[in-house]
Design a protein around this motif. Sequence first.
Motif, mmCIF file in Angstrom:
data_model
loop_
_atom_site.group_PDB
_atom_site.id
_atom_site.type_symbol
_atom_site.label_atom_id
_atom_site.label_comp_id
_atom_site.label_asym_id
_atom_site.label_seq_id
_atom_site.Cartn_x
_atom_site.Cartn_y
_atom_site.Cartn_z
ATOM 1 N N LEU A 295 -20.793 37.074 70.452
ATOM 2 C CA LEU A 295 -19.635 37.928 70.727
ATOM 3 C C LEU A 295 -19.509 39.059 69.708
ATOM 4 C CD1 LEU A 295 -17.046 35.107 71.540
ATOM 5 C CD2 LEU A 295 -18.387 36.445 73.160
ATOM 6 N N GLU A 296 -20.453 39.080 68.768
ATOM 7 C CA GLU A 296 -20.358 40.030 67.647
ATOM 8 C C GLU A 296 -20.165 41.483 68.098
ATOM 9 O OE1 GLU A 296 -23.610 39.484 64.937
ATOM 10 O OE2 GLU A 296 -22.483 40.326 63.253
ATOM 11 N N ALA A 297 -20.986 41.894 69.059
ATOM 12 C CA ALA A 297 -20.936 43.305 69.490
ATOM 13 C C ALA A 297 -19.593 43.655 70.123
ATOM 14 C CB ALA A 297 -22.070 43.574 70.470
ATOM 15 N N HIS A 298 -18.848 42.637 70.563
ATOM 16 C CA HIS A 298 -17.568 42.895 71.231
ATOM 17 C C HIS A 298 -16.385 42.489 70.365
ATOM 18 C CE1 HIS A 298 -19.583 44.057 74.901
ATOM 19 N NE2 HIS A 298 -20.390 43.021 74.729
ATOM 20 N N THR A 299 -16.627 42.337 69.084
ATOM 21 C CA THR A 299 -15.539 41.984 68.170
ATOM 22 C C THR A 299 -15.123 43.232 67.403
ATOM 23 O OG1 THR A 299 -16.437 39.774 68.017
ATOM 24 C CG2 THR A 299 -14.889 40.421 66.315
ATOM 25 N N LEU A 300 -13.838 43.394 67.247
ATOM 26 C CA LEU A 300 -13.302 44.626 66.654
ATOM 27 C C LEU A 300 -12.986 44.408 65.181
ATOM 28 C CD1 LEU A 300 -10.870 45.415 69.597
ATOM 29 C CD2 LEU A 300 -13.176 46.284 69.252
ATOM 30 N N PRO A 301 -12.763 45.489 64.466
ATOM 31 C CA PRO A 301 -12.322 45.348 63.071
ATOM 32 C C PRO A 301 -11.057 44.490 62.991
ATOM 33 C CG PRO A 301 -12.811 47.633 63.569
ATOM 34 C CD PRO A 301 -12.920 46.888 64.866
#
Length: 596
Positions: free
Chosen positions: A143-149
């Motif tokens: 899910l890394e690429a879709h996790t926000l700051p």
Amino acid sequence: MEAQKTRAQMDARYTWKLEDIFPSDSAWEAEYAALAPCIAQAASFAGKLETALPEALPALEEAEHRLTRLYAYARMRRDEDNGNTFYQGLADRAQALAVQLSTATAYFGPEILALGCEKVEAVLKAHPELCRFRRLLEEQLRLEAHTLPAAQEKLLAAMGELAGAPDTVYSMLTDADLKFGCVTNEKGETVELTHGRFIPLQQCEDRAVREAAYKTYYAAYRAHTNTIAATYAASVKKDAFFARARGYGSAREQSLFENEIPESVYDALIEAVHRHLPAMHRYLALRKAALRLPELRFWDIYAPIVPEGDLGLPYEEAAKLVQEGLAPLGEAYIRDLSQAFTSGWIDVYENAGKTSGAYSWGVYGTHPYVLLNYQKTLDSLFTIAHELGHAMHSYYSDKNQSFLNSEYPLFLAEIASTTNEAILLQSLKRKWTDRERRMALCNYQLEQIRGTVYRQTLFAEFEREVHAMAARGEALTAESLTAVYRALNERYYKGAVVDDDIASEWMRIPHFYRAFYVYQYATGYSAAVAFSRRVLSGDAEKREKYLGFLAAGGSQPPLETLRRAGVDMESPEPVEECLRSFEEALDELETLMKEA
Ligand SMILES: [Zn+2]
């Protein structure tokens, strides 16, 4: 009418042995007390995963595992008699503890993502004993690429309660406030129409009863058409908002990505079903002819077209038929399965206050459990095979996988149960030679595929279209939603009269508030038919592969698990195979009906 037995009056030979989880309620209490420090321990690693991951993972696993046992015992005790306030209390406390644990460990996902792939990989290399956690960690990391700051994630999390509003509002309206009024049943009694009574009334042999129930039921929904449309539109927009915020192209992309299923599987399902719509239309024509109707209305869809499957089959005989019928799964499977009948897995009969329906509950570290409400019908016979399919899936997963890897995802969840039904069905077709019972079997098979594959795919197509409309900026109103749903019904149910009520059926489907979920019923059913054919082919290698699927649990991504077992859901073949079996059953029923 004979009064229902109380729980205390039930014959212990037909009740499950929850003592295998906890020998007594006081043992449960002791474990409940012991869990508080265990949860505190799991929570204590918050903010420390960078250094404490090797200690945190087993602590989380232990807390989760112990909680599921505590929870399972309390809930199943409550299901024995929902009027028992003592067990209501236990179930409530277990529920509260579950919430406490998930709150206390909510840090885990975000912290793993913050660590990132490289650091996690380094920990796994340095600690080979942690390899059972690889799958859990990889599921988080993808899910890394879709996790926000962090700040943005916090904002999204704060929206959580609000985001649940459409679903809550819908459920309040349709489960609490909406009243359907009364109808007359086939015995001439006036009964209040409820969700639970709707389908049984649609299965009634008396057409006037079916029609009245149908019209009354839909009228209640249609009186709230604008409210329901606005609620559903809000739900669709909410999903689109979160998907956009996380950088997905659509809500469907997000939902399928999170479940590790490519979108092509979804589209291929719809295309395959379209290719086989003529068989559905042929089935509807057969139904119309069998019921001798001038026109097929939607209140005729659930009506029995062959005499009711009341077999008068005592439970012992049903159990024997199931065990004999599942013999193609091999000796080892049958031997393991026999424990279900001898070692207190199953709660067989209805009693006052017992939870209705049927389910299976895998309890890791103990054997699985099955709740039944056995009646002497064909349905009940298949329910035994179905629930034992779930139970054996859990049994083999638990035996072969660690606690966290044993739980299988929804995409796989209905496969083992349906495979058992399909194998039993074929064996009964060989065993039963009389026309009536063979017709009942065909009818059962056709209704299963209609309800699970055709109907759920219609739902899936509706969701795809509605979300696409929203993405194009088109208004989602009662009128536009009903128009889409009407067109789909005209296509799928050609030959039946599509009226204004059925065009509004989307209003009564709670699953639409969990977007892009229902297609998995259709894919799961198709995979099951494919597996059953492989097992029935008698090829030992194919059977072993299927047993390998049962043992894999959730240790691999779902499509990979299926591929290794010999079923490729990225090819159209399993769905095609399933729909061909629909056509075969249809041919058989047509032939049997001509013999009359
Ligand atoms: Zn099931």
